[in-house]
Design a protein around this motif. Structure first.
Motif, PDB file in Angstrom:
ATOM      1  N   GLN A   1      18.991 -13.654 -40.115  1.00 31.98           N
ATOM      2  CA  GLN A   1      20.036 -13.653 -41.134  1.00 31.98           C
ATOM      3  C   GLN A   1      19.487 -14.091 -42.480  1.00 31.98           C
ATOM      4  O   GLN A   1      19.841 -13.535 -43.525  1.00 31.98           O
ATOM      5  CB  GLN A   1      21.192 -14.556 -40.715  1.00 31.98           C
ATOM      6  CG  GLN A   1      22.402 -14.470 -41.637  1.00 31.98           C
ATOM      7  CD  GLN A   1      22.945 -13.056 -41.736  1.00 31.98           C
ATOM      8  OE1 GLN A   1      23.313 -12.458 -40.739  1.00 31.98           O
ATOM      9  NE2 GLN A   1      22.994 -12.515 -42.955  1.00 31.98           N
ATOM     10  N   ASN A   2      18.597 -15.094 -42.485  1.00 30.04           N
ATOM     11  CA  ASN A   2      18.000 -15.546 -43.742  1.00 30.04           C
ATOM     12  C   ASN A   2      17.151 -14.456 -44.376  1.00 30.04           C
ATOM     13  O   ASN A   2      17.162 -14.281 -45.601  1.00 30.04           O
ATOM     14  CB  ASN A   2      17.149 -16.798 -43.503  1.00 30.04           C
ATOM     15  CG  ASN A   2      17.986 -18.025 -43.207  1.00 30.04           C
ATOM     16  OD1 ASN A   2      19.158 -18.087 -43.577  1.00 30.04           O
ATOM     17  ND2 ASN A   2      17.396 -19.005 -42.542  1.00 30.04           N
TER      18      ASN A   2
ATOM     19  N   ASP B   1      19.525 -11.918 -45.817  1.00 30.33           N
ATOM     20  CA  ASP B   1      20.130 -12.464 -47.033  1.00 30.33           C
ATOM     21  C   ASP B   1      19.173 -12.334 -48.211  1.00 30.33           C
ATOM     22  O   ASP B   1      19.591 -12.038 -49.339  1.00 30.33           O
ATOM     23  CB  ASP B   1      20.506 -13.935 -46.828  1.00 30.33           C
ATOM     24  CG  ASP B   1      21.758 -14.109 -45.982  1.00 30.33           C
ATOM     25  OD1 ASP B   1      22.471 -13.109 -45.763  1.00 30.33           O
ATOM     26  OD2 ASP B   1      22.008 -15.244 -45.530  1.00 30.33           O
ATOM     27  N   PHE B   2      17.887 -12.548 -47.947  1.00 26.35           N
ATOM     28  CA  PHE B   2      16.903 -12.402 -49.020  1.00 26.35           C
ATOM     29  C   PHE B   2      16.778 -10.937 -49.453  1.00 26.35           C
ATOM     30  O   PHE B   2      16.772 -10.632 -50.653  1.00 26.35           O
ATOM     31  CB  PHE B   2      15.536 -12.918 -48.567  1.00 26.35           C
ATOM     32  CG  PHE B   2      14.467 -12.746 -49.615  1.00 26.35           C
ATOM     33  CD1 PHE B   2      14.364 -13.642 -50.665  1.00 26.35           C
ATOM     34  CD2 PHE B   2      13.588 -11.685 -49.552  1.00 26.35           C
ATOM     35  CE1 PHE B   2      13.391 -13.479 -51.644  1.00 26.35           C
ATOM     36  CE2 PHE B   2      12.613 -11.500 -50.531  1.00 26.35           C
ATOM     37  CZ  PHE B   2      12.515 -12.411 -51.582  1.00 26.35           C
TER      38      PHE B   2
ATOM     39  N   GLN C   1      18.972  -8.696 -49.367  1.00 23.62           N
ATOM     40  CA  GLN C   1      20.189  -8.303 -50.072  1.00 23.62           C
ATOM     41  C   GLN C   1      20.460  -9.127 -51.329  1.00 23.62           C
ATOM     42  O   GLN C   1      21.501  -8.970 -51.962  1.00 23.62           O
ATOM     43  CB  GLN C   1      21.375  -8.404 -49.109  1.00 23.62           C
ATOM     44  CG  GLN C   1      21.285  -7.397 -47.966  1.00 23.62           C
ATOM     45  CD  GLN C   1      22.260  -7.664 -46.842  1.00 23.62           C
ATOM     46  OE1 GLN C   1      22.911  -8.709 -46.796  1.00 23.62           O
ATOM     47  NE2 GLN C   1      22.364  -6.734 -45.908  1.00 23.62           N
TER      48      GLN C   1
ATOM     49  N   LYS D   1      20.895 -12.399 -51.686  1.00 21.96           N
ATOM     50  CA  LYS D   1      21.824 -13.520 -51.553  1.00 21.96           C
ATOM     51  C   LYS D   1      21.122 -14.871 -51.574  1.00 21.96           C
ATOM     52  O   LYS D   1      21.770 -15.911 -51.707  1.00 21.96           O
ATOM     53  CB  LYS D   1      22.619 -13.393 -50.249  1.00 21.96           C
ATOM     54  CG  LYS D   1      23.443 -12.116 -50.148  1.00 21.96           C
ATOM     55  CD  LYS D   1      24.093 -12.000 -48.779  1.00 21.96           C
ATOM     56  CE  LYS D   1      24.862 -10.700 -48.633  1.00 21.96           C
ATOM     57  NZ  LYS D   1      25.441 -10.547 -47.273  1.00 21.96           N
ATOM     58  N   THR D   2      19.799 -14.876 -51.403  1.00 22.76           N
ATOM     59  CA  THR D   2      19.036 -16.120 -51.340  1.00 22.76           C
ATOM     60  C   THR D   2      17.610 -15.843 -51.788  1.00 22.76           C
ATOM     61  O   THR D   2      17.164 -14.685 -51.804  1.00 22.76           O
ATOM     62  CB  THR D   2      19.039 -16.694 -49.902  1.00 22.76           C
ATOM     63  OG1 THR D   2      18.229 -17.870 -49.866  1.00 22.76           O
ATOM     64  CG2 THR D   2      18.471 -15.697 -48.919  1.00 22.76           C
TER      65      THR D   2
ATOM     66  N   GLN E   1      21.922  -4.729 -36.958  1.00 21.60           N
ATOM     67  CA  GLN E   1      21.772  -4.295 -38.343  1.00 21.60           C
ATOM     68  C   GLN E   1      21.718  -2.767 -38.447  1.00 21.60           C
ATOM     69  O   GLN E   1      22.194  -2.185 -39.426  1.00 21.60           O
ATOM     70  CB  GLN E   1      20.504  -4.907 -38.947  1.00 21.60           C
ATOM     71  CG  GLN E   1      20.391  -4.778 -40.457  1.00 21.60           C
ATOM     72  CD  GLN E   1      21.472  -5.549 -41.189  1.00 21.60           C
ATOM     73  OE1 GLN E   1      21.909  -6.609 -40.733  1.00 21.60           O
ATOM     74  NE2 GLN E   1      21.908  -5.050 -42.333  1.00 21.60           N
TER      75      GLN E   1
ATOM     76  N   ARG F   1      19.549  -4.395 -52.378  1.00 25.13           N
ATOM     77  CA  ARG F   1      20.111  -5.337 -53.352  1.00 25.13           C
ATOM     78  C   ARG F   1      21.168  -4.693 -54.235  1.00 25.13           C
ATOM     79  O   ARG F   1      21.897  -5.398 -54.936  1.00 25.13           O
ATOM     80  CB  ARG F   1      19.002  -5.936 -54.213  1.00 25.13           C
ATOM     81  CG  ARG F   1      18.057  -6.801 -53.410  1.00 25.13           C
ATOM     82  CD  ARG F   1      17.217  -7.711 -54.264  1.00 25.13           C
ATOM     83  NE  ARG F   1      16.450  -8.613 -53.396  1.00 25.13           N
ATOM     84  CZ  ARG F   1      16.003  -9.799 -53.745  1.00 25.13           C
ATOM     85  NH1 ARG F   1      16.263 -10.249 -54.968  1.00 25.13           N
ATOM     86  NH2 ARG F   1      15.314 -10.546 -52.919  1.00 25.13           N
TER      87      ARG F   1
END
Length: 527
Positions: free
Chosen positions: A123-124, A127-128, A130, A132-133, A193, A211
């Motif tokens: 998930q991390n 998130d990167f 996309q 988000k982090t 996914q 992104r």
């Protein structure tokens, strides 16, 4: 002298087509601006939205979720039409279960100590990807060229970096090592996914485009009275006869140069499979990207003349995947409902297909699915999702093969002695004898009206290709200086929206965009 109204024909009665028709009709109703027709090749409206029923429950064979309710036009329509509440049960009425049981091939229940770190890692990383982090920056430093390749590449490099940390306890279970379990849990998350994106392989999913994809904020929900209620509300305002079912288009003739023939005998001619013909001044094409790929493939005569090379290239490069759903009915209640505890949200972990430890009882087509879950708490109907080649293979199987495949898989996964926990409750040993008796599956890949499910940005393509696909034709004067009739062919559908592709709200926005383009062209008010 009576002025003939411009004739607008919309191909496809899905979300994009019906949104465009609704907008054109309601905006031009006061002065009856247009001669409007929607032609649909199938026997129903909705396109890739198809609400159905199975064993007494309302289910979705196509679009299922409203992905974020804040700002979503789909949510607004469902809210305005009182479609969010129902006295009858419906698919995912409880949302997504936050209580799962993860079982590895051979009947090994995995502890959270194994599942949660790898799932959190995945998930991390996503998130990167996309945006988000920033937690994935170290991976890019180790593998600087990965972002120019694919999401799958980046994810796998992230897993390698995870393993490169100080050595972990390698105690496994059965024929599983700790590392093989972690890799299999990671693969399970990749399969989830894949269903989100439609990509059969995440190595074909473009890294940079992720992104630019936008999710609406807020809760993700299903529609109590069915997704079809949304398109039915869009169609309800149209007069009888505007929507024509069973009208499959075989060829589109348009004029790339010259002056055309004027209103009423427009520059676009639609040839239907039944031999009939219809002329139009403007045609809004809302067919799927899969149909466009087929219609622009070598030897196809779907467009005459052929589309410009720039548009054909965009259509060819963009990705379009197959995602199918399988619904199964449990054959008995013994040990399941009778124990006061339902079938769990079962996450399934398999050996890779080249492993010597694979069970021959589990069919290969089931090995890349990731979960089997009741469609709501204590329901006797369970659901699984398939993507890519496995989804296509599923379409070719008869129902008995599908049922037997799931019977054998669940029998292999469920432990013979250890009960499974669903939340805080224990499922009894009777679950070991579980069988399925009925099945219903979607078949989007082989349906000639769709040839797949939804689009994605593939490696080698870009968001710009979606912009190119959305451009109307013709756009400029002919080579001899003569002006071709403008806006003969317009394109809508989820694959034409650069930030909301693959979604029903993306299709909605695209239909609105093309309707407004024509309203502006005729100096009508559009929003």
């Amino acid at each position: 002298m009576v002025t003939k109204k411009p004739r607008i024909v919309i191909i496809g009665a899905g979300m994009a087509g019906l949104t465009a028709a609704n907008k054109l009709y309601t905006s031009g109703r006061s002065n009856q601006s247009f001669d409007l027709t929607v032609v649909e090749g199938g026997s129903r409206i909705g396109g890739r939205i198809n609400t159905s029923s199975f064993c007494g429950d309302r289910i979705e064979l196509g679009a299922t979720w409203i992905h974020g309710i804040d700002g979503s036009p789909v949510y607004k329509i469902a809210q305005e039409t009182d479609s969010l509440d129902s006295d009858e049960p419906w698919e995912c009425m409880d949302g997504v279960s936050d209580s799962s049981v993860t079982v590895a091939e051979g009947g090994h229940v995995l502890s959270p100590a194994i599942v949660e770190p790898v799932s959190a890692l995945f998930q991390n990383l996503m998130d990167f990807v996309q945006g988000k982090t920033d937690n994935g920056g170290e991976i890019l430093k180790r593998f600087p060229n990965c972002e120019n390749l694919s999401v799958g590449c980046f994810l796998r490099k992230g897993l390698e970096a995870y393993w490169a940390d100080p050595e972990k306890n390698d105690v496994g279970m059965g024929n599983w090592t700790r590392r093989s379990l972690e890799e299999a849990v990671f693969a399970m998350q990749e399969s989830v996914q894949r269903t989100f994106t439609g990509a059969g392989d995440l190595h074909s999913l473009d890294y940079n485009a992720e992104r630019e994809y936008i999710m609406f904020p807020g809760e993700e929900i299903t529609i109590a009275k069915g997704y079809s209620s949304v398109v039915e509300s869009l169609a309800a305002v149209l007069p009888a006869g505007v929507i024509q079912l069973g009208r499959r288009v075989e060829r589109i003739n348009w004029i790339s140069t010259g002056n055309g023939n004027g209103f009423g005998n427009g520059p676009v001619t639609l040839h239907f499979c039944d031999g009939s013909v219809m002329s139009a001044d403007h045609v809004i094409i809302t067919v799927s990207l899969g149909v466009l790929k087929h219609g622009t493939s070598p030897g196809s005569c779907f467009f005459s003349p052929t589309l410009p090379n720039s548009k054909i290239g965009a259509i060819s490069r963009l990705g379009y995947g197959v995602v199918n759903k399988v619904f199964l009915k449990l054959s008995q209640e013994k040990g399941i409902i009778g124990s006061g505890c339902g079938f769990p949200f079962l996450q399934m972990v398999f050996h890779p297909q080249d492993s010597e430890f694979q069970s021959p009882k589990i069919p290969n087509w089931i090995r890349k699915t990731s979960f089997l879950t009741p469609i709501y708490r204590d329901s006797r109907v369970v659901l699984s999702w398939f993507t890519g080649q496995e989804a296509l293979e599923l379409e070719s199987l008869d129902e008995d093969e599908i049922i037997k495949g799931f019977d054998k898989t669940v029998s292999n996964l469920l432990p013979s002695k250890t009960g499974l926990c669903n939340g805080s409750e224990m499922i009894s040993d009777g679950l070991k004898e579980l069988k399925f008796e009925k099945v219903l599956r979607s078949q989007w890949g082989t349906n000639p009206l769709f040839l797949g499910s939804y689009s994605y940005v593939a490696v080698g393509s870009s968001i710009g290709d979606m912009d190119t696909l959305a451009e109307p034709l013709p756009q400029m004067d002919g080579p001899d200086g003569s002006a071709a009739p403008p806006l003969q062919i317009l394109f809508a559908g989820e694959a034409t929206h650069r930030t909301h592709y693959s979604t029903t709200h993306g299709a909605y926005f695209s239909g609105l965009r093309e309707a407004n383009r024509l309203l502006k062209h005729y100096n009508c008010i559009g929003e």
